[in-house]
Each structure stands twice: as C-alpha cells, then as structure tokens.
Scaffold this motif. Structure first.
Motif, PDB file in Angstrom:
ATOM      1  N   HIS A 184      -6.951  57.586  77.021  1.00 44.91           N
ATOM      2  CA  HIS A 184      -7.381  56.058  76.652  1.00 44.91           C
ATOM      3  C   HIS A 184      -7.432  56.083  75.073  1.00 44.91           C
ATOM      4  N   ASP A 185      -7.174  55.063  74.648  1.00 44.96           N
ATOM      5  CA  ASP A 185      -7.253  54.506  72.975  1.00 44.96           C
ATOM      6  C   ASP A 185      -8.445  54.736  72.351  1.00 44.96           C
ATOM      7  N   PHE A 186      -8.416  54.864  71.398  1.00 42.71           N
ATOM      8  CA  PHE A 186      -9.621  55.175  70.276  1.00 42.71           C
ATOM      9  C   PHE A 186     -10.132  53.630  69.735  1.00 42.71           C
ATOM     10  N   PHE A 187     -11.433  53.265  69.746  1.00 47.15           N
ATOM     11  CA  PHE A 187     -11.783  52.116  69.334  1.00 47.15           C
ATOM     12  C   PHE A 187     -13.005  52.108  68.173  1.00 47.15           C
ATOM     13  N   VAL A 188     -12.933  51.369  66.948  1.00 46.25           N
ATOM     14  CA  VAL A 188     -13.976  51.123  66.401  1.00 46.25           C
ATOM     15  C   VAL A 188     -14.609  49.864  66.348  1.00 46.25           C
ATOM     16  N   ILE A 189     -15.614  49.420  66.600  1.00 41.88           N
ATOM     17  CA  ILE A 189     -16.233  48.110  66.666  1.00 41.88           C
ATOM     18  C   ILE A 189     -16.700  47.618  65.251  1.00 41.88           C
ATOM     19  N   VAL A 190     -15.600  46.635  65.128  1.00 43.27           N
ATOM     20  CA  VAL A 190     -15.864  45.798  63.899  1.00 43.27           C
ATOM     21  C   VAL A 190     -16.872  44.919  63.839  1.00 43.27           C
ATOM     22  N   SER A 191     -16.875  44.294  65.029  1.00 47.16           N
ATOM     23  CA  SER A 191     -18.080  43.155  65.287  1.00 47.16           C
ATOM     24  C   SER A 191     -18.093  43.056  66.909  1.00 47.16           C
ATOM     25  N   GLY A 192     -19.433  42.620  67.128  1.00 47.42           N
ATOM     26  CA  GLY A 192     -19.572  42.469  68.590  1.00 47.42           C
ATOM     27  C   GLY A 192     -20.235  43.832  69.167  1.00 47.42           C
ATOM     28  N   VAL A 193     -20.411  43.857  70.398  1.00 45.49           N
ATOM     29  CA  VAL A 193     -21.357  44.948  71.170  1.00 45.49           C
ATOM     30  C   VAL A 193     -20.603  45.409  72.562  1.00 45.49           C
ATOM     31  N   VAL A 194     -20.485  46.893  72.550  1.00 47.35           N
ATOM     32  CA  VAL A 194     -19.922  47.155  73.599  1.00 47.35           C
ATOM     33  C   VAL A 194     -20.858  48.058  74.548  1.00 47.35           C
ATOM     34  N   ARG A 195     -20.988  48.193  75.686  1.00 42.96           N
ATOM     35  CA  ARG A 195     -21.867  49.102  76.584  1.00 42.96           C
ATOM     36  C   ARG A 195     -21.042  50.045  77.295  1.00 42.96           C
ATOM     37  N   ALA A 196     -21.610  51.191  77.348  1.00 42.23           N
ATOM     38  CA  ALA A 196     -20.947  52.257  78.034  1.00 42.23           C
ATOM     39  C   ALA A 196     -21.983  52.625  79.362  1.00 42.23           C
ATOM     40  N   LEU A 197     -20.882  52.607  80.467  1.00 43.75           N
ATOM     41  CA  LEU A 197     -21.726  52.837  81.896  1.00 43.75           C
ATOM     42  C   LEU A 197     -21.273  53.884  82.445  1.00 43.75           C
ATOM     43  N   GLU A 198     -21.961  54.520  83.199  1.00 48.19           N
ATOM     44  CA  GLU A 198     -21.800  55.647  84.281  1.00 48.19           C
ATOM     45  C   GLU A 198     -22.167  55.397  85.480  1.00 48.19           C
ATOM     46  N   HIS A 199     -21.152  55.326  86.442  1.00 47.71           N
ATOM     47  CA  HIS A 199     -21.564  55.016  87.885  1.00 47.71           C
ATOM     48  C   HIS A 199     -22.127  53.531  87.976  1.00 47.71           C
ATOM     49  N   GLY A 200     -21.696  52.580  87.000  1.00 51.37           N
ATOM     50  CA  GLY A 200     -22.207  51.503  87.119  1.00 51.37           C
ATOM     51  C   GLY A 200     -23.501  51.063  86.258  1.00 51.37           C
ATOM     52  N   GLU A 201     -24.005  52.287  85.654  1.00 54.68           N
ATOM     53  CA  GLU A 201     -25.573  52.052  85.277  1.00 54.68           C
ATOM     54  C   GLU A 201     -25.089  52.175  83.494  1.00 54.68           C
TER      55      GLU A 201
END
Length: 559
Positions: free
Chosen positions: A58-75
């Motif tokens: 998959h692609d590599f992402f740098v967050i310039v602005s905003g918020v990203v959540r990482a989930l495992e099995h929906g958590e």
C-alpha cells in the motif's frame, strides 16, 4: 488547513498516541516538503480508508493536517496527527498490513507509492534513517503488544509451537489464542468455521484463515520470499542467512555478483534470537539481534537479493565444473561458487521427559516473544557463555527472578567481563556455579526445575516455570553428503586445514582462506571449523569471502 489549526482540533478531539521510544516521530515542514518531492499532496475526506488490514504494497502517507486512526479488528489502537507518517516495517518488505487506517478528521496528506518510499530511504540518508528507525521500533512495539496475526491452538501442540517459533524467528507480530486457556478461542474458531480438532489455525490480517499451515505456506502468505530460488546458473549461492551469510549476500550483490540467498528458518541466525548484542563495533548502546537482522535484510533487498526462507538444503553435488544444491521443495540451484553459512543447531539437555515440556516451557532463544510467554513467572537458564548471560540480563528485567545454572566454577571462564559484571550485580539474578539441571517437574507445564551441586551432590528445586537452554550447538552440515571435508565434530575444514591432493583442485593454486577441499566452496561463521563465535567475526568472514569468490571466479576464467 494549517498545522496549528489541525493541532487545535486534535487537542479537542481524538487523543493522539504518544511517541513510544521514537516509533512515531513528527516531521517538520521542511521534511514534509522533501518527502513531497517523491509523491503528491492531496486532500482527505472523513472516514476515508487509506489502506486496510491485509493490504500489501500500500502507499506511504504523511499527515500534513487532519487526524488518522489505526484500527485492528475494528478496534482503535493508535491515533496520529499532523507531521506523523503511517505504515511499519512490512511496507518495505512486502508484507500485509496489520492495521486499517481511517481518516478521523479530514485534512491533507503526502502520498507515495511503496517503490517511491524505497527510493526515498535509499537516496535521503537523514529522512531514510528516520523512517527506518521508526519502522523498526514500530515492529518491536507490535511484537511486544501481541498485535498482528493470531495463532489459535493448544499450547501443548507441537504444531502450535512450530508456528509460534517460525513467526517469532521471522519477527512477525503475532499472539497465541490458547484453546486450553482462552475462553474466546472456541468462539473465534467457530466464527471461522473451524473445529478445535482442526487447530492450530492462523488468522492472517485481512481475514484469511490457514489450517495448520506448513512453514513454507505461512511464509508465502506473509510475503517472506518463500518461492523456490531461480534454477538458472548463478555466480554465488549463500546457504544460511545469519550475520555471516547476510554479509556475504550484501557485499556480493554490491560488487555486482549474481547472488541467491536461502535459509531454512529465518534471516538472522542465532544472532536473531539474541535480545541485545552489546559488544558489536559501532553500537555503543548495543543493538538487538532482530534489528540487526532486519537492517541486513533491507540492505540485501536494496541490492536486489531477497532472502528465500523456509528452504532447507538437503543435497550437494559437483556438476560440470560447478555445483548443484538441492532443497527440500525439490528445487535446485546451479552455482559457480557456494558459501556454507548454515550455522548450528542448539544442543539439548540430556534430561528425562525433556520432550514433554519442549512445546510449552523449554526455550532456546530469549527475545520479547519468549519473555511474554513466561507471563511474569520465574525462570531458569542453563549456560555460562555470553548467550546465557545476555538472556539472564534481558529476562531479569521482565520476570520476578532468574536462576542462572552454570557447570563451571567461575563465570569468567566463558563469559565476557562486561556481562559477568552485569549478571553479578543484578538483584533478580541468582547464579548457581558448578550446578546442573537433573530433572523437570510438572505434568504438561514446568512447575519446578531440580538442580544438583556437582561438588556436594546436594539437590534443590528451583521455583521456575520455564527453562532456557544455551549450551552450545552442533553444525548443520549433514546435507554436504561427505563431499566436503569436516573435522571430527562435523564442522567444515577450510584453508590450511584441508588437504590438496583432491583431484578437484585446480592446478597451480592452494585453497584460499575460508575455502574447503572443493574449489569455490567456502564456509563461514559457526559452521566453519575453528571459527570465533562472535557476530563481528561472522560479518567479517562474510565480507572477506566475497573477495575470495572473486579470486576463484577470475582464476577459473584464466584456466
């Protein structure tokens, strides 16, 4: 959206995951601009999935602005804000993602393909090292928390033990869902339509379920280069991917040789099972064996040589002035030169009922995986060398007490001075000199270890729920079929220790250092007779052998 505005929103919204030991560094504006040269800037939308569990490359992402959540099995397991970058080590190695990343607050990202990320790591030493260090640390965090794939099976099952060992040796994040102890195990199996009698089962990120897979099948699913090696003629075949073998691969490929690398279990060898190597030149704070192995694997892949794992060499034969090595999947490699770097197998204690406990409580490595398996119980360690000392110090920081059982009368006999000092000063380590283990107590799990004093014959039962064994090893050389000269203990003879009356020797030269009685066949590391059992020595031999391979190939071209 500005970074400040995004940070303000983050402070009033989802709580960002703290930076754990440098695993989640934050890039500044100049660094983000530099990364953007390799990709594109684009806006994100709320609830957008950047990549999902099980995705490869998959692609590599740098967050310039905003918020990203990482989930495992929906958590939700992690939350990242501006300046953070996503992904972990598997992105560089072609492995499936262990998490799904979802935009929690829209903003902007810099997006790179996996190939462009690899270029960035190669071309920009500062940013490349920052990303690599963070990814290595993230892998360690995942492993320490038991994230990743799930192995569902009985802790008493040999196949469960095999799968746990394979994933641990290959540094794959995983956790055991024990059908004998975990109340959720049966429900998890039912969800995947699998009966308890069909376990162990491996649940791979993305939902794929493997029923009692072979090591090779699991390696293929996890992207561990488990395909058969190429059958065409190669310049150099390296069998064994410990520190010496990996050094030969990296130096050989860097010098322009066509190199094939294979290992029966995992890259890293015995060093890959060591919690911390503190006497390796250039690492004053020490380096873990797994990290050293990961870095070497990435270097090899940078030069275009993947390490093929779960392939065991079973035959060796000369053919038409070259050599053919056969593997346990019926594949063969033809090569102009061969480096034997197969290392050695751990020696086992001669104890009654040892086999009864090997699936659950006897270990031959001391990494975070084994420490987690001990579940904060006291342990016993057998071995007075550096491996035993390193294991004692590592485990003593994670379990209530460590009993170090040593047959010698003095730790200084086989252990480095710096380790002796650390062992003797640690309040949780008890050293039992001139002792040996004589019995293991318990039914299916170790409940105690009986030791005897060699001088007084007095016996004592240690409170220990696991036994770690570091008493040396025997060479992995049976596959050489008596065609390569061995010493009386089975280690490969090289250089001045081989005879030159063999008709295979080219006229006009004697064996090179590290060369066997077969021209162009070399041995390095623990498999070589008379080797120095140090990581630095093995790496040095791996570098040196490439020079000798060039000499052999050029000599053959002249004759």
């Amino acid at each position: 959206m500005s970074t400040k505005r995004s940070s303000d929103r983050l402070s009033s919204g989802p709580q960002e995951t703290p930076d754990e030991h440098g695993a989640f560094p934050r890039l500044d504006g100049d660094q983000i601009d530099q990364v953007a040269l390799y990709g594109t800037r684009r806006p994100t939308r709320e609830a957008e999935v950047l990549y999902a569990e099980g995705d490869r490359g998959h692609d590599f992402f740098v967050i310039v602005s905003g918020v990203v959540r990482a989930l495992e099995h929906g958590e939700v397991v992690r939350v990242h804000g501006p300046g953070r970058f996503l992904g972990e080590l598997g992105l560089l190695e072609g492995q499936p993602s262990f998490v799904t990343t979802v935009v929690a607050q829209p903003g902007e990202v810099v997006q790179l393909t996996a190939d462009r990320l690899s270029e960035l790591v190669r071309d920009d030493p500062v940013l490349g090292d920052l990303v690599l260090r963070a990814y290595l640390m993230r892998r360690a965090v995942l492993i320490g928390r038991g994230n990743g794939l799930q192995i569902v099976g009985s802790c008493f099952s040999p196949d469960t033990k095999r799968l746990l060992e394979f994933t641990a040796r290959n540094r794959i994040p995983h956790r055991l869902v024990d059908t004998d102890k975990d109340t959720d195990a049966e429900e998890l199996l039912r969800r995947f339509g699998v009966g308890v009698d069909e376990s162990p089962v491996v649940v791979v990120p993305g939902g794929e379920t493997l029923r009692d897979p072979s090591n090779r099948r699991l390696a293929q699913v996890l992207g561990l280069h488990a395909s058969s090696p190429p059958s065409e003629m190669t310049d150099l075949l390296v069998v064994g991917a410990g520190p010496g073998g990996l050094a030969a691969v990296v130096y050989g490929a860097a010098d322009g040789l066509d190199v094939v690398a294979v290992d029966s279990m995992a890259a890293g060898g015995q060093a890959g099972t060591t919690s911390r190597i503190e006497n390796y030149l250039g690492f004053p704070a020490g380096i873990s064996g797994p990290e050293l192995a990961e870095r070497a694997v990435l270097q090899a892949e940078k030069f275009g040589v993947p390490v093929n794992v779960s392939l065991e060499a079973v035959t060796f034969s000369p053919r038409d002035g070259h050599y053919v090595v056969g593997f346990d999947d019926s594949s063969q490699v033809r090569t102009r030169s061969l480096v034997i770097a197969t290392g050695a197998r751990y020696r086992k204690l001669d104890l009654p009922r040892l086999a009864d406990f090997e699936a659950t409580g006897v270990h031959y490595a001391a990494t975070i995986h084994e420490a987690l398996a001990c579940q904060a119980n006291p342990v016993a360690i057998v071995g007075g060398g550096n491996s035993g000392g390193q294991a004692a110090v590592f485990l003593a920081d994670r379990v209530p007490s460590v009993h170090l059982v040593v047959r010698a009368a003095d730790l200084n006999t086989n252990m480095s001075r710096y380790l002796v000092d650390r062992v003797m000063c640690h309040p949780r380590i008890e050293v039992l000199l001139h002792h040996q283990v004589v019995e293991l107590l318990g039914d299916n799990q170790i409940e105690g270890v009986v030791v005897a004093d060699d001088q007084t014959r007095h016996r004592r039962t240690l409170s220990a729920r696991a036994l770690f064994v570091f008493i040396g090893a025997t060479p992995r050389t049976a596959w050489l079929s008596s065609l390569v000269a061995l010493d009386e203990d089975g280690f490969v003879r090289t250089g001045e220790h081989v005879t030159t009356d063999d008709t295979w020797w080219h006229k006009g030269r004697r064996p090179f250092p590290l060369e066997t009685n077969r021209p162009g066949v070399f041995a390095i590391g623990d498999a070589r007779s008379g080797s120095i059992k140090r990581v630095g020595s093995a790496v040095g031999e791996g570098a040196m052998v490439v020079r000798l391979v060039h000499e052999h190939l050029s000599f053959g071209a002249r004759t």
